[in-house]
Design a protein around this motif. Structure first.
Motif, PDB file in Angstrom:
ATOM      1  N   LEU A  98      58.120  28.576 100.903  1.00 56.14           N
ATOM      2  CA  LEU A  98      58.674  27.479 100.453  1.00 56.14           C
ATOM      3  C   LEU A  98      60.091  27.922  99.555  1.00 56.14           C
ATOM      4  N   GLU A  99      59.856  28.854  98.704  1.00 61.16           N
ATOM      5  CA  GLU A  99      60.896  29.328  97.870  1.00 61.16           C
ATOM      6  C   GLU A  99      61.893  29.641  98.865  1.00 61.16           C
ATOM      7  N   LYS A 100      61.589  30.544  99.833  1.00 60.42           N
ATOM      8  CA  LYS A 100      62.589  31.338 100.972  1.00 60.42           C
ATOM      9  C   LYS A 100      63.339  30.264 101.685  1.00 60.42           C
ATOM     10  N   ALA A 101      62.666  28.973 101.782  1.00 56.49           N
ATOM     11  CA  ALA A 101      63.235  27.556 102.482  1.00 56.49           C
ATOM     12  C   ALA A 101      64.015  27.070 101.631  1.00 56.49           C
ATOM     13  N   GLY A 102      64.188  27.418 100.214  1.00 55.70           N
ATOM     14  CA  GLY A 102      64.972  26.635  99.422  1.00 55.70           C
ATOM     15  C   GLY A 102      64.361  25.138  99.241  1.00 55.70           C
ATOM     16  N   MET A 103      63.161  25.102  99.328  1.00 60.24           N
ATOM     17  CA  MET A 103      62.555  23.541  99.130  1.00 60.24           C
ATOM     18  C   MET A 103      62.550  23.222  97.588  1.00 60.24           C
ATOM     19  N   PRO A 104      62.797  21.967  97.250  1.00 62.20           N
ATOM     20  CA  PRO A 104      63.121  21.796  95.809  1.00 62.20           C
ATOM     21  C   PRO A 104      61.828  21.583  94.830  1.00 62.20           C
ATOM     22  N   GLY A 105      60.682  21.311  95.565  1.00 61.63           N
ATOM     23  CA  GLY A 105      59.363  21.197  94.934  1.00 61.63           C
ATOM     24  C   GLY A 105      59.202  19.728  94.277  1.00 61.63           C
ATOM     25  N   PRO A 106      58.223  19.841  93.346  1.00 68.62           N
ATOM     26  CA  PRO A 106      57.334  20.877  92.957  1.00 68.62           C
ATOM     27  C   PRO A 106      56.311  21.521  93.913  1.00 68.62           C
ATOM     28  N   PHE A 107      56.278  20.658  94.938  1.00 67.44           N
ATOM     29  CA  PHE A 107      55.204  21.059  95.949  1.00 67.44           C
ATOM     30  C   PHE A 107      55.914  21.090  97.224  1.00 67.44           C
ATOM     31  N   GLY A 108      55.022  21.554  98.196  1.00 70.55           N
ATOM     32  CA  GLY A 108      55.531  21.536  99.680  1.00 70.55           C
ATOM     33  C   GLY A 108      54.321  21.728 100.437  1.00 70.55           C
ATOM     34  N   VAL A 109      54.497  21.186 101.892  1.00 70.44           N
ATOM     35  CA  VAL A 109      53.204  21.138 102.564  1.00 70.44           C
ATOM     36  C   VAL A 109      53.350  22.294 103.735  1.00 70.44           C
ATOM     37  N   VAL A 110      52.366  23.073 103.936  1.00 74.69           N
ATOM     38  CA  VAL A 110      52.468  24.102 104.613  1.00 74.69           C
ATOM     39  C   VAL A 110      51.232  24.002 105.828  1.00 74.69           C
ATOM     40  N   ALA A 111      51.216  23.973 106.971  1.00 77.00           N
ATOM     41  CA  ALA A 111      50.080  24.286 107.953  1.00 77.00           C
ATOM     42  C   ALA A 111      50.271  25.431 108.792  1.00 77.00           C
ATOM     43  N   GLY A 112      49.301  26.233 108.767  1.00 74.50           N
ATOM     44  CA  GLY A 112      49.415  27.512 109.404  1.00 74.50           C
ATOM     45  C   GLY A 112      49.451  28.678 108.556  1.00 74.50           C
TER      46      GLY A 112
END
Lengths: 372, 372
Positions: free
Chosen positions: A90-104
């Motif tokens: 998520l950090e690499k993708a520059g997502m602002p947070g505080p959370f993100g969702v990842v499948a896989g």
């Protein structure tokens, strides 16, 4: 998921407030007590708590059940709410947070990452040419494919990545519950289940809105080592991805085409702005550097090209029954044989079947079934 | 022409020796006396003089008569042998001297100079598209066109320049007596007679050799403010012109096209090496700067598109008789109706007629006469 993540996923507290709460408080109870005392408990959370007699456990318990049911319907493997501030992907993708969702997968696949982007609206003849070009590209270039999970070029990138065993990262606009058009759910499942990942910067239930596509394109640019625009008209979202990638000093490339074809206008504009013109897999490999040299698949190909199934869509099934074993048929003849189908519906079904390799559009507007 | 120029034009003394003689001696007589004394009179000159009893006047008088007769057969206006070391046009073209041949204007026409270059071997369908593109370009961009007087793109550039009244400079490979293929002599005459010029770095009678084409391309690059490659396969002489222009820090541009068409491979390679991708007349105008803004012709158009004459070539005349007033005819049908004509000859005649606007090649390989 911890209580902070649950509050974020249920959209009861804004991301900004939640970030502040996590920095200052050890638990959600403590944060709620502090906010209540200073008279700034978020309205939505306050009302939801009041309905449950002030009981946070009941509120979060109900919410978790609902989220799990929603996510189960999407049926993606290994779904996790992850802390954007402490997560490599998520950090690499520059997502602002505080959370993100990842499948896989939990980590980014090794090797260079190539974003393959472009228009969702491919003219029929171009779809076939683009499909062959991307297929040839991914048969020769070892990379992780980054894309947006939409129709058109995105869809061709998925199919070729699966066919050649290249891991794939799909970045969604909107929450995971709205993952892609229904027809592509199965593809997303295979992506997340075979060394790739499906990412979202938004709470799972958030419906996609136009501004999210712009932000999603930024995440794609941030994740990629290089962005490749395969087909893009003058006003294509893919150009935003490419410009963001230029800003981030990623390699940006585009494929040229005939001046008469609108779907190359954006590609040409990018090349005029400094993007590298690429014709071939070798050019793309040069762009990605030595990590892309191996022509071996990193994964077992998931979709053998020969094991093609019959279409599942009812209109496509009717079309297939008409076309299979026959020579070229004109669109007018097809419309006559398909009472109740409008030209627009026929066009959409043919495009879908062209993308899935069931039919080809021949010069002069004839449609022909591809022999199995 | 002075005596030094006559010696050069008659190729009796090498250019290097002639340069040295001119620097040291006031007249050819003085130079010959000096060379004879030191035992280094050029063999060819010595033998030619001996035959005329040592009489230089007789030798040069005969030579001048022969040159005039040869140049009269080419029938270009205002032909002059000019001193390359003191001539703005020849100097700008980087011609090595000591002399050069110019037909037409004495000075370079004002405004930016655009070299329009590319392959001599255009596939039939591409010829028509390239013709329209160049025609549209020169209808909108005010410039002097620099080109090589050959078939293919060169020929399309001539036609469009004449049609839109843009002055033109043609730089020949070889001597003026060998000016272009016979069919283009008339075009060269119009170029030199209407504000443009035809240049050659070689003595008038020198037959073109492969190395001269390379040198000629250098003169084109040197003369131009910008070099535009319209169509070029992977190994095209036009790429040499473009690379020389890059070395001289001229603007270089190329037109993109479909990946499937070989005649764009060289264009794409150039763009990958830093040439500017151009799609439109506006892009070319940006390349040339404000001098190219005027859409007014600098000259009166010399060739009205409507006043087309019948073909003069016998094969083309027979083809025209078959095609005129009929719909599309296949190549096979044409061959049947033209006993004695081989497929290669038919193809060449059709390409010539396509370039002259008499016929169009339709999709599916049908040939159709263009209505007058």
């Amino acid at each position: 998921m911890d209580d902070f993540a649950a509050l974020w996923a249920l959209e009861l507290v804004s991301p900004g407030e939640l970030r502040a709460w996590r920095r200052r408080c050890a638990s959600v109870e403590e944060a709620i007590a502090m906010a209540t005392e200073s008279g700034c408990l978020p309205g939505r959370l306050g009302r939801a708590l009041a309905v449950r007699g002030g009981c946070l456990d009941v509120l979060l318990g109900e919410g978790r059940q609902r989220l799990e049911a929603d996510l189960a319907r999407v049926s993606l493997p290994e779904v996790a709410l992850r802390d954007a501030e402490n997560d490599g992907v998520l950090e690499k993708a520059g997502m602002p947070g505080p959370f993100g969702v990842v499948a896989g997968v939990a980590e980014l696949p090794p090797g260079p990452r190539l974003a393959i982007v472009g228009t969702r609206h491919l003219p029929p003849g171009e779809a076939l040419r683009a499909r062959e070009w991307i297929d040839n590209l991914l048969s020769q270039v070892a990379c992780t494919v980054v894309s947006g999970g939409a129709y058109g070029i995105d869809s061709l990138a998925h199919q070729a990545a699966l066919a050649h065993g290249r891991p794939m990262i799909v970045v969604l606009a909107g929450g995971l519950v709205h993952a892609g058009p229904a027809g592509s759910r199965e593809a997303l499942f295979r992506i997340a289940g075979s060394g790739g990942a499906v990412l979202s910067a938004w709470p799972p239930g958030r419906a996609p809105m136009p501004a999210m596509f712009v932000e999603r394109n930024r995440h794609i640019a941030a994740l990629a080592d290089a962005v490749l625009v395969v087909r893009a008209p003058a006003r294509s979202g893919a150009l935003g991805t490419a410009r963001e990638a230029m800003r981030l000093r990623r390699a940006v490339a585009a494929v040229p085409g005939p001046l008469e074809a609108d779907c190359f206008r954006g590609c040409h504009a990018l090349i005029r702005s400094g993007a590298t013109l690429v014709e071939s897999a070798r050019h793309v490999r040069d762009l990605l550097g030595s990590g892309a040299d191996s022509t071996q698949s990193s994964l077992l190909p998931m979709m053998a090209r020969t094991a093609r199934q019959l279409p599942t869509d009812p209109v496509e099934r009717r079309l297939w029954a008409i076309l299979d074993g026959r020579g070229g048929v004109t669109l007018d003849a097809l419309l006559l044989e398909l009472p109740g189908i409008q030209p627009g519906g026929l066009h959409a079904a043919l495009l879908s079947m062209e993308l899935s390799g069931h039919v080809v559009m021949e010069p002069g507007g004839h449609v022909r079934a591809v022999e199995r």
